[in-house]
Scaffold this motif. Structure first.
Motif, PDB file in Angstrom:
ATOM      1  N   TYR A  38      -1.581  -1.927  -0.391  1.00  0.00           N
ATOM      2  CA  TYR A  38      -1.910  -2.982   0.559  1.00  0.00           C
ATOM      3  C   TYR A  38      -0.643  -3.401   1.307  1.00  0.00           C
ATOM      4  O   TYR A  38       0.425  -3.573   0.716  1.00  0.00           O
ATOM      5  N   GLY A  39      -0.782  -3.523   2.610  1.00  0.00           N
ATOM      6  CA  GLY A  39       0.360  -3.856   3.455  1.00  0.00           C
ATOM      7  C   GLY A  39       0.985  -2.666   4.135  1.00  0.00           C
ATOM      8  O   GLY A  39       1.804  -2.837   5.059  1.00  0.00           O
TER       9      GLY A  39
ATOM     10  N   TYR B 130      -9.556  -1.494   5.907  1.00  0.00           N
ATOM     11  CA  TYR B 130      -9.988  -2.179   4.697  1.00  0.00           C
ATOM     12  C   TYR B 130     -11.030  -1.320   3.992  1.00  0.00           C
ATOM     13  O   TYR B 130     -11.554  -0.351   4.558  1.00  0.00           O
TER      14      TYR B 130
ATOM     15  N   GLY C 108      -5.325  -3.711   4.614  1.00  0.00           N
ATOM     16  CA  GLY C 108      -5.406  -5.013   3.977  1.00  0.00           C
ATOM     17  C   GLY C 108      -6.527  -5.101   2.964  1.00  0.00           C
ATOM     18  O   GLY C 108      -7.492  -4.335   2.994  1.00  0.00           O
ATOM     19  N   ARG C 109      -6.396  -6.086   2.060  1.00  0.00           N
ATOM     20  CA  ARG C 109      -7.429  -6.328   1.059  1.00  0.00           C
ATOM     21  C   ARG C 109      -8.658  -6.982   1.689  1.00  0.00           C
ATOM     22  O   ARG C 109      -9.791  -6.738   1.305  1.00  0.00           O
TER      23      ARG C 109
ATOM     24  N   ASP D 283      -5.837 -10.649   5.771  1.00  0.00           N
ATOM     25  CA  ASP D 283      -4.537  -9.981   5.694  1.00  0.00           C
ATOM     26  C   ASP D 283      -4.020  -9.527   7.054  1.00  0.00           C
ATOM     27  O   ASP D 283      -3.070  -8.739   7.135  1.00  0.00           O
TER      28      ASP D 283
END
Length: 285
Positions: A207-208, A244, A230-231, A235
């Motif tokens: 993530y990120g 996602y 992102g989660r 995010d």
């Protein structure tokens, strides 16, 4: 025991077609519980009809009977069938590819042709253009209420003979994963791909992380940019795109509080390809 009856069509609700199906089911048994999956499938779009079944069916109890009518070949030689899933639910539908995703992703254990000599609305034998009312709603209601058993639907057929639509493949090579945009999250404009989470994770994602996303319609590139994995939608900043994992455990593309599909004129189907590669050394000013 009476089971639920769930209806899906491409009829819309601007005329009496769906209401007629309700009426047939209630005439079979006035205590039957009827629910709508959707009646907004794009006209004749068999793929989307099948996908909406796949999106929904696992969350309904065993024994639930689904009637799905997206039937551009109504009145032709295509078969009318009832399929029993691996989760003990039933789908009443034309055998035209509607069951593609169910067969491949969930599993069908048995299928039968509807014997219209006994499983057809009385006095409708001269009608050939509204099988949703005359055959599918009638048979579905009788099956859901226990008036007929699955074996009384009609002759058994080989599951392997059920018609399937072509399914685009997902590939991973040289640090990139490529697939297709299966469908749109219509109301919010998100893109739902056929790229499974586990396959995506083979890119060693966190993530990120930033990714280069390329979207093509046949051979024409319509989008290329960098976005974050992102989660959740939180995010990313308002108006920013993100990758996602959607509710079907597939990779999705969204625009935070906006419609990605509308913003970039993106559609869905076999012609819409998407490639995702981890972006290195991205510097934002």
């Amino acid at each position: 025991m009476k089971n639920f009856l769930v209806l899906q069509t491409d009829f819309g609700i601007s005329d009496g077609a769906v209401s007629a199906m309700y009426g047939v089911a209630l005439t079979v048994d006035p205590t039957i519980r009827i629910f709508d999956l959707t009646h907004d499938i794009p006209q004749y779009n068999i793929w989307e009809g099948g996908y909406r079944l796949y999106q929904t069916i696992s969350y309904w109890p065993e024994g639930t009977v689904f009637v799905s009518v997206v039937d551009p070949g109504v009145g032709s030689e295509r078969r009318s069938i009832v399929a029993k899933t691996s989760k003990n639910q039933y789908i009443v539908t034309p055998d035209n590819g509607t069951l593609t995703q169910i067969k491949q992703q969930i599993g069908i254990v048995e299928a039968r042709i509807i014997d219209e000599k006994v499983n057809r609305l009385p006095h409708s034998g001269e009608s050939y253009t509204f099988h949703g009312r005359d055959v599918y709603a009638f048979t579905g209601a009788r099956l859901a209420t226990g008036i007929i058993s699955f074996e009384q639907v009609g002759p058994e057929i080989q599951v392997e003979s059920i018609v399937e639509l072509p399914v685009p493949e997902v590939t991973i090579s040289k640090g990139a994963v490529s697939g297709h945009i299966d469908i749109l999250d219509v109301r919010f404009g998100n893109l739902w791909t056929n790229i499974d989470r586990e396959l995506f994770k083979q890119l060693n994602v966190e993530y990120g992380d930033s990714f280069e996303v390329v979207i093509e319609n046949e051979t024409r590139q319509v989008y290329k940019s960098i976005m974050t994995f992102g989660r959740s939608f939180a995010d990313s900043h308002l108006g920013e795109p993100l990758l996602y994992i959607n509710s079907l455990d597939k990779l999705g593309v969204a625009l935070n509080q906006g419609s990605f599909a509308k913003a970039y004129h993106v559609g869905s189907g076999a012609n819409w390809k998407i490639s995702i590669r981890k972006a290195q050394n991205i510097i934002y000013n």
